[in-house]
Design an enzyme around this catalytic site. Structure first.
Site, PDB file in Angstrom:
ATOM      1  N   SER A 121      74.966  51.431  36.427  1.00  0.00           N
ATOM      2  CA  SER A 121      75.405  51.379  37.818  1.00  0.00           C
ATOM      3  C   SER A 121      76.584  52.299  38.080  1.00  0.00           C
ATOM      4  CB  SER A 121      75.877  49.959  38.158  1.00  0.00           C
ATOM      5  OG  SER A 121      74.847  49.047  37.987  1.00  0.00           O
ATOM      6  N   HIS A 142      68.710  55.364  38.417  1.00  0.00           N
ATOM      7  CA  HIS A 142      69.379  54.137  38.844  1.00  0.00           C
ATOM      8  C   HIS A 142      68.540  53.393  39.884  1.00  0.00           C
ATOM      9  CE1 HIS A 142      72.899  52.074  41.071  1.00  0.00           C
ATOM     10  NE2 HIS A 142      72.505  51.322  40.066  1.00  0.00           N
ATOM     11  N   GLU A 154      68.360  56.230  42.622  1.00  0.00           N
ATOM     12  CA  GLU A 154      69.260  57.382  42.537  1.00  0.00           C
ATOM     13  C   GLU A 154      68.945  58.148  41.248  1.00  0.00           C
ATOM     14  OE1 GLU A 154      73.413  56.162  44.719  1.00  0.00           O
ATOM     15  OE2 GLU A 154      73.106  55.314  42.744  1.00  0.00           O
ATOM     16  N   ASN A 192      76.822  52.429  44.819  1.00  0.00           N
ATOM     17  CA  ASN A 192      77.863  51.507  44.349  1.00  0.00           C
ATOM     18  C   ASN A 192      79.283  51.995  44.633  1.00  0.00           C
ATOM     19  OD1 ASN A 192      76.182  49.464  43.475  1.00  0.00           O
ATOM     20  ND2 ASN A 192      75.814  50.468  41.508  1.00  0.00           N
TER      21      ASN A 192
HETATM   22  N1  LIG Z   1      72.341  43.686  38.667  1.00  0.00           N
HETATM   23  C1  LIG Z   1      72.183  44.676  39.511  1.00  0.00           C
HETATM   24  O1  LIG Z   1      72.141  44.479  40.740  1.00  0.00           O
HETATM   25  C2  LIG Z   1      72.018  46.078  38.987  1.00  0.00           C
HETATM   26  C3  LIG Z   1      71.504  47.070  39.828  1.00  0.00           C
HETATM   27  C4  LIG Z   1      71.318  48.371  39.322  1.00  0.00           C
HETATM   28  C5  LIG Z   1      71.673  48.665  38.004  1.00  0.00           C
HETATM   29  N2  LIG Z   1      72.186  47.675  37.213  1.00  0.00           N
HETATM   30  C6  LIG Z   1      72.522  48.021  35.820  1.00  0.00           C
HETATM   31  O2  LIG Z   1      71.435  47.627  35.002  1.00  0.00           O
HETATM   32  C7  LIG Z   1      71.931  47.222  33.705  1.00  0.00           C
HETATM   33  C8  LIG Z   1      71.437  45.812  33.402  1.00  0.00           C
HETATM   34  O3  LIG Z   1      71.885  44.924  34.407  1.00  0.00           O
HETATM   35  P1  LIG Z   1      71.197  43.495  34.619  1.00  0.00           P
HETATM   36  O4  LIG Z   1      71.681  43.004  35.930  1.00  0.00           O
HETATM   37  O5  LIG Z   1      69.725  43.582  34.331  1.00  0.00           O
HETATM   38  O6  LIG Z   1      71.906  42.650  33.434  1.00  0.00           O
HETATM   39  P2  LIG Z   1      71.428  41.276  32.741  1.00  0.00           P
HETATM   40  O7  LIG Z   1      72.657  40.634  32.250  1.00  0.00           O
HETATM   41  O8  LIG Z   1      70.497  40.536  33.663  1.00  0.00           O
HETATM   42  O9  LIG Z   1      70.525  41.788  31.501  1.00  0.00           O
HETATM   43  C9  LIG Z   1      71.014  42.541  30.440  1.00  0.00           C
HETATM   44  C10 LIG Z   1      70.030  42.393  29.280  1.00  0.00           C
HETATM   45  O10 LIG Z   1      70.388  43.323  28.248  1.00  0.00           O
HETATM   46  C11 LIG Z   1      70.133  42.691  27.010  1.00  0.00           C
HETATM   47  N3  LIG Z   1      70.859  43.389  25.955  1.00  0.00           N
HETATM   48  C12 LIG Z   1      72.187  43.328  25.654  1.00  0.00           C
HETATM   49  N4  LIG Z   1      72.451  44.137  24.602  1.00  0.00           N
HETATM   50  C13 LIG Z   1      71.272  44.716  24.239  1.00  0.00           C
HETATM   51  C14 LIG Z   1      70.892  45.627  23.218  1.00  0.00           C
HETATM   52  N5  LIG Z   1      71.788  46.106  22.337  1.00  0.00           N
HETATM   53  N6  LIG Z   1      69.584  45.999  23.139  1.00  0.00           N
HETATM   54  C15 LIG Z   1      68.661  45.515  23.990  1.00  0.00           C
HETATM   55  N7  LIG Z   1      68.970  44.645  24.985  1.00  0.00           N
HETATM   56  C16 LIG Z   1      70.256  44.247  25.096  1.00  0.00           C
HETATM   57  C17 LIG Z   1      70.566  41.245  27.234  1.00  0.00           C
HETATM   58  O11 LIG Z   1      70.007  40.377  26.245  1.00  0.00           O
HETATM   59  C18 LIG Z   1      70.019  40.994  28.645  1.00  0.00           C
HETATM   60  O12 LIG Z   1      68.691  40.502  28.594  1.00  0.00           O
HETATM   61  C19 LIG Z   1      73.450  47.377  33.765  1.00  0.00           C
HETATM   62  O13 LIG Z   1      73.788  48.651  33.272  1.00  0.00           O
HETATM   63  C20 LIG Z   1      73.737  47.288  35.249  1.00  0.00           C
HETATM   64  O14 LIG Z   1      74.921  47.921  35.626  1.00  0.00           O
HETATM   65  C21 LIG Z   1      72.337  46.393  37.665  1.00  0.00           C
END
Ligand SMILES: NC(=O)c1ccc[n+]([C@@H]2O[C@H](COP(=O)([O-])OP(=O)(O)OC[C@H]3O[C@@H](n4cnc5c(N)ncnc54)[C@H](O)[C@@H]3O)[C@@H](O)[C@H]2O)c1
Length: 293
Positions: A121, A142, A154, A192
Site C-alpha cells: 500500500s 496495487h 495502481e 493512499n
Molecule cells: N487491507 C487493505 O485494504 C489493503 C488494500 C490494498 C493493499 N493492501 C496491502 O496488501 C498487503 C496485505 O494486506 P491484507 O489486508 O491482506 O493483510 P492481512 O493481515 O489480511 O493478510 C496478510 C497475510 O499474509 C500472511 N503472511 C505473513 N507473513 C507471510 C509470509 N512470510 N509468507 C506468506 N504469507 C505471509 C499472513 O498469514 C496473512 O494471511 C499489505 O501489504 C497491505 O498494505 C491492503
C-alpha cells in the site's frame, strides 16, 4: 514484447491475497496461493468459495465460470510451490522486513524470467526491487479492497522496471477487467497518499473529542457523501495496515502532518485491528457493530 503470463503466484492469503487469487482465477489464470499459515489458507479458500457463490447468485458470473475459477486455484504453504509461475504477487503483511525476506527466499527458487510484484500500500517499489535479483522485472501492482468489487489497480514502476514488465503487468490487469492508474514511486502512491491522511485526521478528531465514532462516520457519510465513514473504513482496511502506511508517509516525506494519531497506535498495540480481529473502532462480535468509543 511483453512476456505471456499464464500462471500467477500469490503470497499471503489474507483479505487482499484471497481477493487477488479470486479475480486472477476468474480471469482464466492458473493461480497458486501461498501463506505461512495453513489455517489462513483454508479460510482463504472458504472465502473465495463463498464470494464466487455470491457472485453466481447475483448473476455476475455463470456456474461454469465459478467452477473453472475454483479449479484454477491451488494452495501451498511452500514458497517453492511457486517456482514455475510467470508472475508472483506478494501481498503479505505491510512490513518491509517481512516482504524483503519473502523476496529473498522467493527469488532463490523462482524461474529467472518471471515477474515479481508487490501489492504494498505504501512501501517504495524501488527499495523492494533492490532486495531481489531482478529489479528490472519488479513492479507495484496495487489492488484495492475488496478486490472482486473495486475497479481500480495502481501500477507503480520502480526506477529499474523495464517496459516489457510494465506492459505485461498492464495486460494482466486489463484481462482482469480492472482500470489502471499509473503512479510514480512515492510513499503510499496516489490513493493512499490522499485517503490515509483523511482517515488519520478522522482518528485525531475522535482523539481530541471533537466527535464520537458514530458522529464522525455519520458526518462524512451524510455530509460528504462517502459510502463508508472513515473509522468504519479504517476497520475495514485493518488498523495495523493504516498505521504502517502512516509511518511510511511520516518517515518517507519527513513532514509532521503525517504523524500517526496516538489513538491509532493504541488500538494497534491492543491488537484491536478492525474487522479482521472483530474489534477496532467498532466491536463486531455481536449482531451489529457497536462503537468502542
Ligand atoms: N487491507 C487493505 O485494504 C489493503 C488494500 C490494498 C493493499 N493492501 C496491502 O496488501 C498487503 C496485505 O494486506 P491484507 O489486508 O491482506 O493483510 P492481512 O493481515 O489480511 O493478510 C496478510 C497475510 O499474509 C500472511 N503472511 C505473513 N507473513 C507471510 C509470509 N512470510 N509468507 C506468506 N504469507 C505471509 C499472513 O498469514 C496473512 O494471511 C499489505 O501489504 C497491505 O498494505 C491492503
Amino acid at each position: 514484447m511483453a512476456a505471456a503470463i499464464k500462471k500467477v503466484g500469490v503470497i499471503g492469503s489474507g483479505q487482499m491475497g484471497n481477493g487477488i487469487a479470486h479475480v486472477a482465477a476468474l480471469g482464466g489464470f492458473a493461480v497458486v496461493l501461498n501463506d505461512v499459515s495453513a489455517e489462513r489458507l483454508k479460510s482463504a479458500m472458504a472465502t473465495i468459495n463463498g464470494n464466487l457463490s455470491r457472485q453466481l447468485a447475483k448473476k455476475i458470473i455463470t456456474e461454469d465460470a465459478r467452477k473453472s475459477a475454483l479449479a484454477n486455484i491451488t494452495a501451498t504453504e511452500k514458497l517453492d510451490g511457486l517456482s514455475d509461475c510467470d508472475l508472483v504477487i506478494e501481498t503479505a503483511v505491510e512490513k518491509e522486513e517481512v516482504k524483503r525476506k519473502i523476496f529473498h527466499d522467493l527469488c532463490a527458487t523462482l524461474k529467472p524470467e518471471a515477474i515479481v510484484a508487490s501489492n504494498t500500500s505504501s512501501i517504495s517499489i524501488t527499495r523492494l526491487a533492490a532486495s531481489t535479483d531482478r529489479p528490472e522485472r519488479f513492479i507495484g501492482i496495487h489492488f484495492m479492497n475488496p478486490v472482486p468489487l473495486m475497479e481500480l489497480v495502481e501500477l507503480i514502476r520502480g526506477i529499474a522496471t523495464d517496459d516489457a514488465t510494465f506492459d505485461a503487468a498492464k495486460a494482466f490487469v486489463t484481462q482482469l477487467g480492472k482500470q489502471i492508474a499509473v503512479s510514480e514511486d512515492f510513499p503510499a502512491f496516489i490513493v493512499n497518499r490522499i485517503l490515509l491522511p483523511m482517515i488519520n485526521e478522522a482518528i485525531y478528531t475522535l482523539y481530541e473529542g471533537v466527535g464520537n465514532v458514530e458522529a464522525i462516520d455519520m458526518a462524512m457519510k451524510l455530509g460528504a457523501h462517502h459510502p463508508m465513514g472513515p473509522l468504519e473504513l479504517a476497520d475495514f482496511i485493518g488498523l495495523d495496515t493504516c498505521l504502517s502506511i502512516m509511518q511510511v508517509l511520516h518517515e518517507g516525506l519527513a513532514d509532521s502532518k503525517y504523524r500517526p494519531c496516538p489513538l491509532l497506535v493504541k488500538y494497534v498495540e491492543a491488537g484491536w485491528l478492525g474487522r479482521k480481529t472483530q474489534r477496532g473502532f467498532y466491536d463486531y462480535r455481536g449482531d451489529k457493530p457497536v462503537p468502542t468509543r
